[in-house]
Design a protein around this motif. Structure first.
Motif, PDB file in Angstrom:
ATOM      1  N   UNK A 193      -7.622   0.919   6.610  1.00 62.99           N
ATOM      2  CA  UNK A 193      -8.643  -0.037   6.296  1.00 62.99           C
ATOM      3  C   UNK A 193      -8.318  -1.314   5.498  1.00 62.99           C
ATOM      4  N   UNK A 194      -9.375  -2.253   5.509  1.00 58.10           N
ATOM      5  CA  UNK A 194      -9.173  -3.583   5.129  1.00 58.10           C
ATOM      6  C   UNK A 194      -9.130  -3.161   3.298  1.00 58.10           C
ATOM      7  N   UNK A 195     -10.055  -2.310   2.997  1.00 61.70           N
ATOM      8  CA  UNK A 195     -10.493  -2.101   1.656  1.00 61.70           C
ATOM      9  C   UNK A 195     -10.682  -0.428   1.446  1.00 61.70           C
ATOM     10  N   UNK A 196     -10.448  -0.163   0.064  1.00 62.01           N
ATOM     11  CA  UNK A 196     -10.841   1.227  -0.125  1.00 62.01           C
ATOM     12  C   UNK A 196     -12.055   1.750   0.419  1.00 62.01           C
ATOM     13  N   UNK A 197     -12.312   2.971   0.964  1.00 61.36           N
ATOM     14  CA  UNK A 197     -13.674   3.715   1.541  1.00 61.36           C
ATOM     15  C   UNK A 197     -13.969   4.517   0.468  1.00 61.36           C
ATOM     16  N   UNK A 198     -13.292   4.768  -0.673  1.00 57.32           N
ATOM     17  CA  UNK A 198     -13.569   5.703  -1.520  1.00 57.32           C
ATOM     18  C   UNK A 198     -13.129   5.563  -2.863  1.00 57.32           C
ATOM     19  N   UNK A 199     -13.460   6.007  -3.789  1.00 59.63           N
ATOM     20  CA  UNK A 199     -12.974   5.687  -5.228  1.00 59.63           C
ATOM     21  C   UNK A 199     -11.463   6.083  -5.445  1.00 59.63           C
ATOM     22  N   UNK A 200     -10.539   5.249  -5.846  1.00 60.21           N
ATOM     23  CA  UNK A 200      -9.221   5.639  -6.003  1.00 60.21           C
ATOM     24  C   UNK A 200      -9.346   6.400  -7.393  1.00 60.21           C
ATOM     25  N   UNK A 201     -10.264   6.475  -8.318  1.00 63.58           N
ATOM     26  CA  UNK A 201     -10.374   7.140  -9.558  1.00 63.58           C
ATOM     27  C   UNK A 201     -11.139   8.475  -9.511  1.00 63.58           C
ATOM     28  N   UNK A 202     -12.349   8.371  -8.846  1.00 60.73           N
ATOM     29  CA  UNK A 202     -13.479   9.601  -8.930  1.00 60.73           C
ATOM     30  C   UNK A 202     -13.371  10.367  -7.652  1.00 60.73           C
ATOM     31  N   UNK A 203     -12.956   9.666  -6.459  1.00 64.78           N
ATOM     32  CA  UNK A 203     -13.037  10.323  -5.334  1.00 64.78           C
ATOM     33  C   UNK A 203     -11.823  10.140  -4.390  1.00 64.78           C
ATOM     34  N   UNK A 204     -10.607  10.265  -4.856  1.00 66.41           N
ATOM     35  CA  UNK A 204      -9.480   9.767  -4.218  1.00 66.41           C
ATOM     36  C   UNK A 204      -9.255  10.648  -2.901  1.00 66.41           C
ATOM     37  N   UNK A 205      -8.698   9.727  -1.914  1.00 74.61           N
ATOM     38  CA  UNK A 205      -8.218  10.609  -0.827  1.00 74.61           C
ATOM     39  C   UNK A 205      -6.773  10.804  -0.769  1.00 74.61           C
ATOM     40  N   UNK A 206      -6.163  11.258   0.207  1.00 74.30           N
ATOM     41  CA  UNK A 206      -4.619  11.603   0.378  1.00 74.30           C
ATOM     42  C   UNK A 206      -4.108  11.129   1.314  1.00 74.30           C
ATOM     43  N   UNK A 207      -2.760  10.770   1.441  1.00 77.79           N
ATOM     44  CA  UNK A 207      -1.830  10.324   2.521  1.00 77.79           C
ATOM     45  C   UNK A 207      -0.355  11.106   2.212  1.00 77.79           C
ATOM     46  N   UNK A 208       0.260  11.496   3.274  1.00 74.48           N
ATOM     47  CA  UNK A 208       1.567  11.736   3.194  1.00 74.48           C
ATOM     48  C   UNK A 208       2.503  10.696   3.115  1.00 74.48           C
ATOM     49  N   UNK A 209       3.527  10.917   2.244  1.00 75.19           N
ATOM     50  CA  UNK A 209       4.658   9.658   2.070  1.00 75.19           C
ATOM     51  C   UNK A 209       5.362   9.745   3.221  1.00 75.19           C
ATOM     52  N   UNK A 210       5.317  10.501   4.272  1.00 74.09           N
ATOM     53  CA  UNK A 210       5.752  10.148   5.580  1.00 74.09           C
ATOM     54  C   UNK A 210       5.017   9.408   6.440  1.00 74.09           C
ATOM     55  N   UNK A 211       3.786   9.494   6.286  1.00 76.70           N
ATOM     56  CA  UNK A 211       2.723   8.575   6.953  1.00 76.70           C
ATOM     57  C   UNK A 211       2.963   6.952   6.434  1.00 76.70           C
ATOM     58  N   UNK A 212       2.811   6.779   5.342  1.00 76.80           N
ATOM     59  CA  UNK A 212       2.953   5.621   4.641  1.00 76.80           C
ATOM     60  C   UNK A 212       4.432   5.090   5.085  1.00 76.80           C
ATOM     61  N   UNK A 213       5.326   5.845   5.136  1.00 76.24           N
ATOM     62  CA  UNK A 213       6.765   5.297   5.705  1.00 76.24           C
ATOM     63  C   UNK A 213       6.510   4.861   6.868  1.00 76.24           C
ATOM     64  N   UNK A 214       5.922   5.934   7.763  1.00 78.35           N
ATOM     65  CA  UNK A 214       5.687   5.328   9.129  1.00 78.35           C
ATOM     66  C   UNK A 214       4.683   4.151   9.496  1.00 78.35           C
ATOM     67  N   UNK A 215       3.748   4.174   8.647  1.00 82.30           N
ATOM     68  CA  UNK A 215       2.984   2.687   8.768  1.00 82.30           C
ATOM     69  C   UNK A 215       3.974   1.300   8.354  1.00 82.30           C
ATOM     70  N   UNK A 216       4.803   1.747   7.294  1.00 82.57           N
ATOM     71  CA  UNK A 216       5.345   0.306   6.917  1.00 82.57           C
ATOM     72  C   UNK A 216       6.651   0.054   7.650  1.00 82.57           C
ATOM     73  N   UNK A 217       7.031   1.051   8.692  1.00 83.21           N
ATOM     74  CA  UNK A 217       8.005   0.870   9.552  1.00 83.21           C
ATOM     75  C   UNK A 217       7.251   0.153  10.848  1.00 83.21           C
TER      76      UNK A 217
END
Length: 243
Positions: A193-217
């Motif tokens: 997403x261009x911007x967060x769709x939920x609060x990073x403080x009060x309603x944080x989501x989750x993402x796996x580190x391997x997904x982050x690495x995959x997207x960066x690659x």
């Protein structure tokens, strides 16, 4: 493609390196403790290990390291210990980002080099009017006072936004903002997403580190995807954690 990764020994950086090697890129890593790296890395002909503290390298050494790279990725972060959070260097991510960008510019590349920074959803993209609740603004203001790593993440992204900008002749950038990081073995479905769709403080989501690495690659490898996100701060969530 030749890619430099800093922060490669970290939980997310190592995932990025694995994805890049799977894609048959030539990868350089700068690490302080190469003995902690996977054995498979040390025997991989596509991986060059540079043993150093990145901020201790001279300008000439940095210049030489990035000279043949078409992309640079930073997964640097502060260790979650008292020394890591409150000790020096307090501006590790910002100073490394600045020095790497200066090294890139000193080489006068004929085509812009891709720079991918791992950041955080706790940091707003101030190029956009991202809505944040008053309560979250108060918490972020407190974090700036008590957690130097948060300020470091903000300043690193701000350097790319304001100093490198959108029309630099030598560098194009993307700052990837993962939400709450978790460990999973395999890549799963995720959304950007261009911007967060939920609060990073009060309603944080989750993402796996391997997904982050995959997207960066994928950003590094896929020119169409890069054109879509360059100069932006995309937010990544694993689909299973999106409400």
């Amino acid at each position: 493609m030749s890619v430099l990764v800093v922060g490669a020994s970290g939980a997310t950086g190592s995932q990025l390196v694995n994805h890049l090697l799977t894609q048959k890129h030539k990868v350089k890593v700068i690490v302080r403790s190469p003995e902690k790296l996977p054995k498979s890395w040390k025997t991989n002909d596509n991986l060059q290990i540079i043993s150093a503290n990145i901020l201790d390298l001279s300008d000439k050494e940095m210049h030489d390291i990035v000279q043949d790279c078409q992309a640079v990725a930073s997964c640097l972060g502060h260790n979650l210990t008292w020394k890591g959070v409150y000790g020096h260097p307090r501006k590790l991510v910002t100073d490394a980002t600045r020095r790497l960008c200066n090294a890139i510019k000193s080489n006068n590349p004929q085509t812009p080099i891709k720079f991918v920074l791992m950041n955080t959803t706790g940091n707003s993209n101030r190029d956009l009017n991202e809505p944040i609740s008053f309560a979250q603004k108060c918490v972020i203001a407190m974090l700036r006072l008590i957690l130097p790593p948060h300020v470091d993440n903000e300043k690193a992204a701000d350097y790319l936004r304001t100093e490198i900008g959108q029309n630099n002749n030598f560098i194009e950038w993307v700052a990837v903002r993962p939400d709450g990081l978790i460990n999973e073995e395999k890549v799963t479905s995720y959304e950007i997403h261009v911007s967060p769709t939920r609060s990073a403080i009060f309603n944080a989501g989750k993402v796996s580190r391997t997904n982050v690495g995959h997207f960066m690659a994928k950003l590094i490898s896929d020119d169409k995807l890069w054109a879509q996100w360059k100069g932006q701060m995309p937010v990544i969530y694993s689909k299973s954690n999106i409400v």
